[in-house]
Motif scaffolding. Structure first.
Motif, PDB file in Angstrom:
ATOM      1  N   ARG A 141       0.855  -1.198   0.000  1.00 26.96           N
ATOM      2  CA  ARG A 141       0.000   0.000   0.000  1.00 26.96           C
ATOM      3  C   ARG A 141       0.887   1.243   0.000  1.00 26.96           C
ATOM      4  NH1 ARG A 141      -4.335  -0.455   4.093  1.00 26.96           N
ATOM      5  NH2 ARG A 141      -2.663  -0.050   5.556  1.00 26.96           N
ATOM      6  N   ARG A 142       0.602   2.139  -0.941  1.00 21.16           N
ATOM      7  CA  ARG A 142       1.387   3.369  -1.082  1.00 21.16           C
ATOM      8  C   ARG A 142       1.254   4.226   0.174  1.00 21.16           C
ATOM      9  NH1 ARG A 142       3.092   4.150  -6.322  1.00 21.16           N
ATOM     10  NH2 ARG A 142       3.200   6.394  -6.059  1.00 21.16           N
ATOM     11  N   PRO A 143       2.365   4.825   0.618  1.00 21.88           N
ATOM     12  CA  PRO A 143       2.352   5.580   1.870  1.00 21.88           C
ATOM     13  C   PRO A 143       1.750   6.981   1.737  1.00 21.88           C
ATOM     14  CG  PRO A 143       4.525   5.676   0.909  1.00 21.88           C
ATOM     15  CD  PRO A 143       3.697   4.765   0.026  1.00 21.88           C
ATOM     16  N   GLU A 197       3.285   2.063   3.185  1.00 19.52           N
ATOM     17  CA  GLU A 197       2.471   2.162   4.391  1.00 19.52           C
ATOM     18  C   GLU A 197       2.301   0.772   4.999  1.00 19.52           C
ATOM     19  OE1 GLU A 197      -1.863   3.772   5.973  1.00 19.52           O
ATOM     20  OE2 GLU A 197      -1.396   3.924   3.843  1.00 19.52           O
ATOM     21  N   ALA A 198       2.155  -0.229   4.121  1.00 17.21           N
ATOM     22  CA  ALA A 198       1.993  -1.613   4.570  1.00 17.21           C
ATOM     23  C   ALA A 198       2.329  -2.553   3.426  1.00 17.21           C
ATOM     24  CB  ALA A 198       0.562  -1.859   5.030  1.00 17.21           C
ATOM     25  N   ARG A 244       2.638  10.350  -0.842  1.00 18.14           N
ATOM     26  CA  ARG A 244       3.001   9.984  -2.210  1.00 18.14           C
ATOM     27  C   ARG A 244       1.775  10.060  -3.101  1.00 18.14           C
ATOM     28  NH1 ARG A 244       6.288   4.803  -2.892  1.00 18.14           N
ATOM     29  NH2 ARG A 244       6.190   5.500  -5.047  1.00 18.14           N
ATOM     30  N   VAL A 245       2.017  10.198  -4.375  1.00 17.73           N
ATOM     31  CA  VAL A 245       0.915  10.205  -5.333  1.00 17.73           C
ATOM     32  C   VAL A 245       0.126   8.901  -5.176  1.00 17.73           C
ATOM     33  CG1 VAL A 245       0.347  10.230  -7.798  1.00 17.73           C
ATOM     34  CG2 VAL A 245       2.198  11.660  -6.927  1.00 17.73           C
ATOM     35  N   TYR A 246      -1.183   8.994  -5.170  1.00 19.84           N
ATOM     36  CA  TYR A 246      -2.076   7.841  -5.027  1.00 19.84           C
ATOM     37  C   TYR A 246      -1.860   7.096  -3.709  1.00 19.84           C
ATOM     38  CZ  TYR A 246      -2.805   9.045  -9.869  1.00 19.84           C
ATOM     39  OH  TYR A 246      -3.078   9.746 -11.014  1.00 19.84           O
TER      40      TYR A 246
END
Length: 130
Positions: free
Chosen positions: A20-22, A98-99, A25-27
């Motif tokens: 999962r993107r932090p 993030e995860a 950040r974009v998106y």
């Protein structure tokens, strides 16, 4: 156009490594297959090997191409090439996301993936790929 390489890492128990993107950040908050942008002058497989070392602290064997797509986001046009990762050394540790999690094939569609990854997710869930 942004060129990117991403990894489809399948564990022996049938689960896939996703991230999962932090925040910031974009998106942010969207799920994706790990990987990233290819630098100028860099080949796809070495770029992916570098990204996986930076993001997950693993030394990955990059296999064959699994899927390729082009997608237009409101702010960019991307081409993403997904490769299998048949093996890696080390234990995948979250360095930048993030995860991270290992998700079963049938669970993949329940995650909020980036738009560019959704067709691949659907095909994996249906058993058409990998």
């Amino acid at each position: 156009m942004v060129e990117a390489a991403a990894a489809v890492i399948l564990r022996a128990d049938g689960s896939f490594l996703i991230a999962r993107r932090p925040p910031g950040r974009v998106y942010a908050g969207y799920w994706e297959f790990p990987g990233g942008k290819v630098r100028d002058g860099e080949e796809l497989k070495p770029a992916l090997r570098r990204e996986l070392k930076e993001e997950l602290a693993i030394e990955a064997e990059i296999g064959g191409e699994v899927f390729r797509l082009r997608h237009r986001y409101p702010d960019r046009y991307v081409e993403v090439v997904f490769f299998s990762v048949p093996s890696f050394r080390g234990e995948a540790r979250n360095q930048v996301f993030e995860a991270i999690t290992w998700a079963k094939r049938a669970e993949l569609p329940t995650f909020n993936f980036l738009e560019a990854d959704r067709e691949l997710v659907s095909r994996i869930a249906r058993g058409e790929i990998v």
